[in-house]
Design a protein around this motif. Sequence first.
Motif, short mmCIF file in Angstrom:
data_model
loop_
_atom_site.label_atom_id
_atom_site.label_comp_id
_atom_site.label_asym_id
_atom_site.label_seq_id
_atom_site.Cartn_x
_atom_site.Cartn_y
_atom_site.Cartn_z
N ALA A 1 3.12 3.96 6.66
CA ALA A 1 2.12 4.34 5.66
C ALA A 1 2.68 4.19 4.24
N THR A 2 3.91 4.63 4.05
CA THR A 2 4.55 4.50 2.74
C THR A 2 4.79 3.04 2.40
N SER A 3 5.15 2.24 3.40
CA SER A 3 5.35 0.80 3.17
C SER A 3 4.06 0.15 2.70
N ALA A 4 2.94 0.54 3.32
CA ALA A 4 1.65 -0.01 2.91
C ALA A 4 1.33 0.38 1.47
N GLN A 5 1.62 1.61 1.11
CA GLN A 5 1.37 2.06 -0.26
C GLN A 5 2.26 1.32 -1.25
N THR A 6 3.49 1.06 -0.87
CA THR A 6 4.41 0.33 -1.74
C THR A 6 3.89 -1.07 -2.02
N LEU A 7 3.35 -1.70 -0.98
CA LEU A 7 2.77 -3.03 -1.17
C LEU A 7 1.53 -2.97 -2.04
N ALA A 8 0.69 -1.97 -1.81
CA ALA A 8 -0.54 -1.85 -2.59
C ALA A 8 -0.25 -1.66 -4.07
N GLU A 9 0.84 -0.99 -4.39
CA GLU A 9 1.21 -0.75 -5.79
C GLU A 9 1.94 -1.93 -6.41
N GLY A 10 2.19 -2.99 -5.64
CA GLY A 10 2.86 -4.17 -6.17
C GLY A 10 4.36 -4.03 -6.29
N LYS A 11 4.92 -2.99 -5.64
CA LYS A 11 6.36 -2.78 -5.70
C LYS A 11 7.11 -3.56 -4.62
N ALA A 12 6.37 -4.22 -3.75
CA ALA A 12 6.96 -5.03 -2.69
C ALA A 12 6.10 -6.28 -2.50
N ASP A 13 6.73 -7.33 -2.01
CA ASP A 13 6.02 -8.58 -1.75
C ASP A 13 5.55 -8.65 -0.30
N LEU A 14 6.35 -8.05 0.60
CA LEU A 14 6.03 -7.99 2.02
C LEU A 14 6.14 -6.54 2.48
N ALA A 15 5.54 -6.24 3.63
CA ALA A 15 5.65 -4.88 4.17
C ALA A 15 5.41 -4.93 5.68
N ILE A 16 6.05 -3.97 6.37
CA ILE A 16 5.81 -3.77 7.79
C ILE A 16 4.84 -2.60 7.91
N ILE A 17 3.63 -2.86 8.41
CA ILE A 17 2.62 -1.81 8.49
C ILE A 17 2.07 -1.72 9.91
N ARG A 18 1.45 -0.57 10.21
CA ARG A 18 0.76 -0.38 11.48
C ARG A 18 -0.68 -0.84 11.33
N GLY A 19 -1.15 -1.56 12.32
CA GLY A 19 -2.52 -2.07 12.24
C GLY A 19 -3.57 -1.00 12.34
N ASP A 20 -3.22 0.19 12.85
CA ASP A 20 -4.22 1.25 12.98
C ASP A 20 -4.24 2.19 11.78
N LEU A 21 -3.48 1.86 10.75
CA LEU A 21 -3.53 2.63 9.51
C LEU A 21 -4.38 1.88 8.49
N ASN A 22 -4.66 2.53 7.36
CA ASN A 22 -5.42 1.87 6.30
C ASN A 22 -4.60 0.69 5.75
N VAL A 23 -5.17 -0.49 5.85
CA VAL A 23 -4.49 -1.70 5.37
C VAL A 23 -4.82 -1.88 3.90
N PRO A 24 -3.81 -2.08 3.04
CA PRO A 24 -4.08 -2.29 1.61
C PRO A 24 -5.03 -3.46 1.39
N LYS A 25 -5.86 -3.35 0.37
CA LYS A 25 -6.83 -4.41 0.09
C LYS A 25 -6.15 -5.71 -0.32
N ASN A 26 -4.94 -5.61 -0.85
CA ASN A 26 -4.25 -6.82 -1.31
C ASN A 26 -3.29 -7.37 -0.26
N ALA A 27 -3.43 -6.90 1.01
CA ALA A 27 -2.52 -7.33 2.08
C ALA A 27 -3.17 -8.39 2.96
N GLN A 28 -2.39 -9.38 3.33
CA GLN A 28 -2.83 -10.42 4.26
C GLN A 28 -1.73 -10.64 5.29
N ALA A 29 -2.14 -10.89 6.54
CA ALA A 29 -1.19 -10.98 7.64
C ALA A 29 -0.34 -12.24 7.56
N VAL A 30 0.94 -12.08 7.91
CA VAL A 30 1.88 -13.20 7.96
C VAL A 30 2.37 -13.41 9.39
#
Length: 447
Positions: free
Chosen positions: A68-97
């Motif tokens: 969850a914190t990783s997803a928030q870090t990505l949403a805030e632009g503090k990271a370029d990539l992130a490891i997130i759980r698919g059953d959590l809220n996915v950031p709007k600026n995230a796309q799967a790799v």
Amino acid sequence: MFIVLAAVLAIAGTLAGGYYFAVRPVTLRIAVGPANSDDLRVVQALTQAFAQAHSHIRLRPIQTDGAATSAQTLAEGKADLAIIRGDLNVPKNAQAVATLRKNVAVLWVPPAMKGKKAGPKITKIAQLAGRRVGVIGRTQANVDLLKVILQQYGVDAGKVEIVQFPTNEAADAIRSQKADAYLAAGPVNSKITAEAIAASTRDGRTPTFLAIDSAEAIAQNHPMYEASEIPAGAFGGAPDRPEEEVKTISFSHHIVARKDISETTIAAFTRQLFAIRQTVMAEFPLAAKIETPDTDKDAAIPVHPGAAAFVDGEEKTFLDRYSDFIWWGLMALSAMGSAGAWFAGYLKKDERSNNSSLRERLLNMIATARRSDSIEELDQMQAEADDILRDTLHCFENGAIEEGALTSFNIALEQFHHAVADRKALLANLPQNLQRAGAQFRAAGTL
């Protein structure tokens, strides 16, 4: 010439700089957590493997408290990539790799301890009402997962006592029978889940696994989940744990990227990820679970265009990406060369005009030399012809006149020298009195 040269050097420098920025190593920040988790270890192994292979893409892990914190870090632009759980809220600026791994939900009931009075035996999820359920792991996401399952079976979550146990305390809690049933979420070969189930075995009696028969319905209502199965014997033991296949639901851990990251950069990262996966598998078997992302348009997490290009085999080469720039650069170079040539010619138009006048003067001097009756006058014209020659050669060196114009000037100069030489020879053979008479006659005729 200097202007054209400067333009050529500027374009060449631009192309060279563009090539350098296109091939230079790019470092991507990847948010992952928590500490000591399998996800963090895999990312650290990938980071080392990328560096040792001198890959175009390098990784710099940013440790977080969890998905969850990783997803928030990505949403805030503090990271370029992130490891997130698919059953959590996915950031709007995230796309799967890529899909890092798939996790299954495991629900089981330990056998009752001998000599201890136990309530009715639990064999179905609907019987969890009024019971205590232990959730392994401190993340709220696992609690939310349990609530989704209970909701599907009509069990009010408020009537279920939910207790969370840290992963390092789960085995002791199970042995002490601090809950009636337990839930764990992780890969099928998860060491944490296997140890928790092993701790549930008592006197050769294996735990009872609760099947999620409505897995398809849950997946239909919650697209982040998928219907799945736990294979018989997935957690080892004798007899097998479980003894037969158990229906359940699964969700994925994804590697996601910010959608504003260059398509070229993500394509290169995806290519390197799957190329180096075999190397990392020797140390971390979980790396074998890395899969390509879902490229369907209706995927729960939209795929990044760069990853899609790699998966579909449409990744662009250097020439594909920059051919337009190279073409327009060459066109600009040609246009600037033409403009420079025109400008240089414009600057030298006065020299060309002056040289044309000098050539006409030389032609007039040929006629004058043939009529001259004075050696002194011929010498003066010869000196003037030398000056004209000097100016003409200077114009030729500066590029004001071309080689053809110089050739025609040489012909005129040669004719002038012949006319002067012939006239001097004629005057040398005439008596002085005839030369003076001829000069006086021409002067009188002029008057």
